[in-house]
Design a protein around this motif. Structure first.
Motif, PDB file in Angstrom:
ATOM      1  N   SER A 238       0.826  -1.207   0.000  1.00 20.63           N
ATOM      2  CA  SER A 238       0.000   0.000   0.000  1.00 20.63           C
ATOM      3  C   SER A 238       0.862   1.259   0.000  1.00 20.63           C
ATOM      4  CB  SER A 238      -0.907  -0.002   1.234  1.00 20.63           C
ATOM      5  OG  SER A 238      -1.571   1.234   1.356  1.00 20.63           O
ATOM      6  N   PRO A 239       0.563   2.209  -0.897  1.00 20.26           N
ATOM      7  CA  PRO A 239       1.288   3.494  -0.870  1.00 20.26           C
ATOM      8  C   PRO A 239       0.888   4.362   0.314  1.00 20.26           C
ATOM      9  CG  PRO A 239      -0.434   3.543  -2.527  1.00 20.26           C
ATOM     10  CD  PRO A 239      -0.412   2.143  -1.999  1.00 20.26           C
ATOM     11  N   ALA A 240      -0.200   3.992   1.005  1.00 21.18           N
ATOM     12  CA  ALA A 240      -0.662   4.803   2.132  1.00 21.18           C
ATOM     13  C   ALA A 240       0.106   4.482   3.409  1.00 21.18           C
ATOM     14  CB  ALA A 240      -2.159   4.589   2.354  1.00 21.18           C
ATOM     15  N   ASP A 241       0.339   3.184   3.687  1.00 23.29           N
ATOM     16  CA  ASP A 241       0.981   2.815   4.953  1.00 23.29           C
ATOM     17  C   ASP A 241       2.092   1.773   4.789  1.00 23.29           C
ATOM     18  OD1 ASP A 241      -0.517   0.577   4.348  1.00 23.29           O
ATOM     19  OD2 ASP A 241      -2.030   0.979   5.879  1.00 23.29           O
ATOM     20  N   GLY A 242       2.391   1.341   3.540  1.00 24.18           N
ATOM     21  CA  GLY A 242       3.488   0.400   3.320  1.00 24.18           C
ATOM     22  C   GLY A 242       3.206  -1.029   3.723  1.00 24.18           C
ATOM     23  N   VAL A 243       1.952  -1.391   3.945  1.00 19.93           N
ATOM     24  CA  VAL A 243       1.593  -2.756   4.347  1.00 19.93           C
ATOM     25  C   VAL A 243       1.300  -3.588   3.100  1.00 19.93           C
ATOM     26  CG1 VAL A 243      -0.072  -4.166   5.627  1.00 19.93           C
ATOM     27  CG2 VAL A 243       0.682  -1.955   6.548  1.00 19.93           C
ATOM     28  N   ALA A 244       1.827  -4.827   3.088  1.00 24.40           N
ATOM     29  CA  ALA A 244       1.561  -5.735   1.964  1.00 24.40           C
ATOM     30  C   ALA A 244       0.145  -6.274   2.078  1.00 24.40           C
ATOM     31  CB  ALA A 244       2.565  -6.881   1.977  1.00 24.40           C
ATOM     32  N   ARG A 245      -0.609  -6.139   0.991  1.00 19.54           N
ATOM     33  CA  ARG A 245      -2.005  -6.563   1.005  1.00 19.54           C
ATOM     34  C   ARG A 245      -2.385  -7.201  -0.333  1.00 19.54           C
ATOM     35  NH1 ARG A 245      -2.493  -1.395   3.607  1.00 19.54           N
ATOM     36  NH2 ARG A 245      -3.221  -1.611   5.778  1.00 19.54           N
ATOM     37  N   VAL A 246      -3.469  -7.987  -0.276  1.00 22.34           N
ATOM     38  CA  VAL A 246      -4.142  -8.469  -1.480  1.00 22.34           C
ATOM     39  C   VAL A 246      -5.314  -7.532  -1.724  1.00 22.34           C
ATOM     40  CG1 VAL A 246      -5.436 -10.336  -2.545  1.00 22.34           C
ATOM     41  CG2 VAL A 246      -3.440 -10.853  -1.132  1.00 22.34           C
ATOM     42  N   VAL A 247      -5.373  -6.920  -2.889  1.00 21.69           N
ATOM     43  CA  VAL A 247      -6.371  -5.893  -3.188  1.00 21.69           C
ATOM     44  C   VAL A 247      -7.389  -6.455  -4.169  1.00 21.69           C
ATOM     45  CG1 VAL A 247      -6.751  -3.556  -4.063  1.00 21.69           C
ATOM     46  CG2 VAL A 247      -4.618  -4.115  -2.851  1.00 21.69           C
ATOM     47  N   GLY A 248      -8.652  -6.351  -3.796  1.00 21.81           N
ATOM     48  CA  GLY A 248      -9.739  -6.643  -4.713  1.00 21.81           C
ATOM     49  C   GLY A 248     -10.391  -5.334  -5.130  1.00 21.81           C
ATOM     50  N   TYR A 249     -10.664  -5.177  -6.418  1.00 22.53           N
ATOM     51  CA  TYR A 249     -11.238  -3.921  -6.879  1.00 22.53           C
ATOM     52  C   TYR A 249     -12.407  -4.203  -7.819  1.00 22.53           C
ATOM     53  CZ  TYR A 249      -8.877  -4.688 -11.365  1.00 22.53           C
ATOM     54  OH  TYR A 249      -8.475  -5.222 -12.559  1.00 22.53           O
ATOM     55  N   ARG A 250     -13.312  -3.234  -7.887  1.00 25.73           N
ATOM     56  CA  ARG A 250     -14.455  -3.338  -8.801  1.00 25.73           C
ATOM     57  C   ARG A 250     -14.916  -1.937  -9.167  1.00 25.73           C
ATOM     58  NH1 ARG A 250     -20.692  -3.928  -7.364  1.00 25.73           N
ATOM     59  NH2 ARG A 250     -21.494  -4.075  -9.489  1.00 25.73           N
ATOM     60  N   LYS A 251     -14.996  -1.658 -10.456  1.00 29.16           N
ATOM     61  CA  LYS A 251     -15.532  -0.379 -10.902  1.00 29.16           C
ATOM     62  C   LYS A 251     -17.050  -0.450 -10.887  1.00 29.16           C
ATOM     63  CE  LYS A 251     -15.741   2.906 -14.685  1.00 29.16           C
ATOM     64  NZ  LYS A 251     -17.198   3.038 -14.484  1.00 29.16           N
ATOM     65  N   LEU A 252     -17.675   0.576 -10.284  1.00 31.36           N
ATOM     66  CA  LEU A 252     -19.133   0.603 -10.225  1.00 31.36           C
ATOM     67  C   LEU A 252     -19.707   0.870 -11.609  1.00 31.36           C
ATOM     68  CD1 LEU A 252     -18.303   0.990  -7.213  1.00 31.36           C
ATOM     69  CD2 LEU A 252     -20.383   2.366  -6.963  1.00 31.36           C
ATOM     70  N   GLU A 253     -20.734   0.117 -11.938  1.00 32.27           N
ATOM     71  CA  GLU A 253     -21.350   0.261 -13.252  1.00 32.27           C
ATOM     72  C   GLU A 253     -22.055   1.617 -13.345  1.00 32.27           C
ATOM     73  OE1 GLU A 253     -24.361  -2.253 -16.206  1.00 32.27           O
ATOM     74  OE2 GLU A 253     -23.932  -2.934 -14.165  1.00 32.27           O
ATOM     75  N   ASN A 254     -21.754   2.343 -14.430  1.00 29.33           N
ATOM     76  CA  ASN A 254     -22.365   3.660 -14.709  1.00 29.33           C
ATOM     77  C   ASN A 254     -21.998   4.714 -13.667  1.00 29.33           C
ATOM     78  OD1 ASN A 254     -23.701   2.564 -16.982  1.00 29.33           O
ATOM     79  ND2 ASN A 254     -25.390   1.850 -15.658  1.00 29.33           N
TER      80      ASN A 254
END
Length: 506
Positions: A238-254
């Motif tokens: 993470s660029p915010a706190d430097g912690v290694a994470r698995v990131v799930g993302y989803r763009k909201l439709e419309n």
């Protein structure tokens, strides 16, 4: 030899350790992949839930905006003061704690759900300029510090338009803390985060909250992953706190928003590393156990080797004894043949008996010369008998042989040899009288499974055994055929043909 067994034991131990290590590695790999897949699947599913939550907030905001826009008349400022109660009810109907604002075209507040209407202007705020210049009826602001509350907030703002001109805005302000309880319901574990970004990379809301506003437009999510796929997972620090994470993302439709759920790696891998430590401990115990077993096996194999050597020496002694016995029997038979020459018998009888004794001694000679005692190869044995007969009767008769390489039980070899000797003896004696020349052909061929045919053919004057078989030779032939459980046929056309069929084994 002892050193070779030691190396063998070391090789066995190494192979066992390699097998156990490979098996453990496969188990660990499977556990790693299962953990990896589980965490990534949980992150993606949580991103969907975050996206649904934000979509629910936007839907409720749109409903409130439409209701308030309907309440407001042509004059936004006047209508806001007159219909303040109805506007407050529309905002209070929101399913989540929020604060409502209405500003005029200059950015001056004309309504607030606060008890007092603050005397401030938002005309200098970037989001107000964006809303004023945009044709979009609704925007979601990045994370900001509210001037009225001093808290981290984000706004959902609705553009008011009257007679085609910008007339102000309706804004609903949400505190960043609304994500706190929501993250707890997802049960993502310690160190995890939930957040919402605009598609331009600006942070809308995050929990735990960052130190200030963030823009990740140059981050891998927006430069690599999102352009390729509207939803997915990736591993990142993470660029915010430097912690290694698995990131799930989803763009909201419309919607110009991206929902994220980030799961801290360390807590989820703790079980895997614990399993790895247990696996190493168990593997060490198994290696020690295998070492003990290999040592015991080494000692057992060494004793077995010593026993095998003793058996080999005993077998070698027995083979030497068998060779000596067969050699002595052969010599004794030759001695009997020599004494037979001193007996008061006619020359023909002496010759016949000598050839029979030679057929018997040849078996024992082949045995000790070839070191084979269970079976006898017929081709060399019969060739030996044929050569003895040739020497006994001279060379006027031509002998040809075609003998296939077949072997018989030792107990059947002697009857076959005696039969061959008797039939050839009769051919030499009776088929070519007065020293005339001729030819004898001998063939040995398989005719069926485990059965062969011996054919002795001459082109002499022809010979048929005496009726009733009163002679010694005839009785001997009859008995030997019966002993072999064989079949014999005699033909006298253009010489004599004797066909003998018998089994190779009892």
């Amino acid at each position: 030899m002892r050193t070779s067994w030691r190396w063998w034991a070391v090789g066995l131990l190494a192979a066992a350790i390699f097998t156990l290590t490979l098996f453990s590695a496969l188990i660990l790999r499977r556990s790693y992949l299962e953990t990896y897949d589980r965490v990534h699947a949980q992150a993606l599913a949580s991103a969907h839930v975050v996206g649904g939550h934000i979509g629910w907030i936007l839907g409720a905001s749109r409903q409130a905006f439409r209701e308030i826009d309907r309440i407001l008349g042509p004059d936004v400022s006047a209508s806001a003061r007159i219909a303040a109660s109805e506007i407050r009810q529309a905002i209070d109907a929101m399913p989540i704690r929020a604060m409502g604002w209405i500003v005029d075209a200059n950015g001056t507040p004309v309504f607030s759900t606060r008890a007092d209407l603050p005397s401030l202007s938002i005309a200098d705020r970037p989001y107000f300029e964006e809303l004023k210049s945009s044709r979009q009826p609704l925007i979601v602001t990045p994370l900001i510090v509210g001037r009225a509350s001093g808290e981290n907030v984000f706004l959902v703002a609705y553009r008011l338009q009257r007679e085609g001109r910008f007339a102000g805005a309706i804004m609903i302000t949400f505190p960043a803390s609304i994500m706190s309880d929501f993250r707890k319901t997802l049960d993502l574990g310690e160190g995890s985060t939930v957040s919402v970004f605009r598609t331009d990379g600006a942070l809308v809301v995050r929990y735990p909250p960052p130190d200030g506003p963030m823009n990740l437009s140059n981050y891998v999510l927006f430069t690599d992953y999102l352009p390729r796929n509207p939803e997915g997972t990736y591993d990142a620090v993470s660029p915010a706190d430097g912690v290694a994470r698995v990131v799930g993302y989803r763009k909201l439709e419309n919607e110009p928003l991206v929902a994220l759920a980030s799961i801290a790696v360390a807590p989820h891998w703790a079980g895997f590393w614990g399993q790895l430590r247990w696996m190493i401990a168990i593997l060490a115990l198994l290696v020690m156990a295998l070492g003990a077993v290999s040592w015991a096996l080494f000692r057992m194999l060494r004793r077995d080797e010593e026993n095998q050597q003793a058996l080999s020496r005993a077998l070698e002694r027995n083979q030497l004894l068998l060779q000596e016995v067969n050699h002595r029997i052969k010599n004794n038979l030759q001695a009997v043949a020599g004494m037979l020459q001193l007996a008061p018998l006619d020359a023909s009888t002496k010759q016949a008996m000598a050839l029979r004794l030679d057929a018997m001694s040849a078996i024992h000679e082949l045995a000790y010369r070839s070191d084979q005692y269970a079976e006898v190869a017929l081709a060399p044995y019969l060739s030996r008998l044929i050569e003895n007969l040739r020497r006994a009767f001279g060379t006027k008769v031509e002998i040809t042989s075609d003998l296939d390489p077949v072997s018989v039980d030792r107990d059947r070899a002697l009857p076959i040899g005696l039969l061959t000797n008797e039939i050839l003896f009769n051919a030499f004696k009776h088929a070519f009288p007065d020293g005339r020349t001729g030819r004898i052909e001998i063939t040995l061929k398989p005719v069926a499974t485990e059965r062969v045919e011996l054919v002795i053919r001459d082109n002499g004057v022809g010979y048929r055994p005496e009726p009733g078989g009163a002679g010694i030779g005839a009785r001997l032939i009859k008995g030997l055929v019966a002993q072999l459980d064989g079949e014999m046929q005699t033909e006298t056309a253009d010489g004599t043909v004797v066909r003998l069929r018998f089994a190779l084994r009892q």
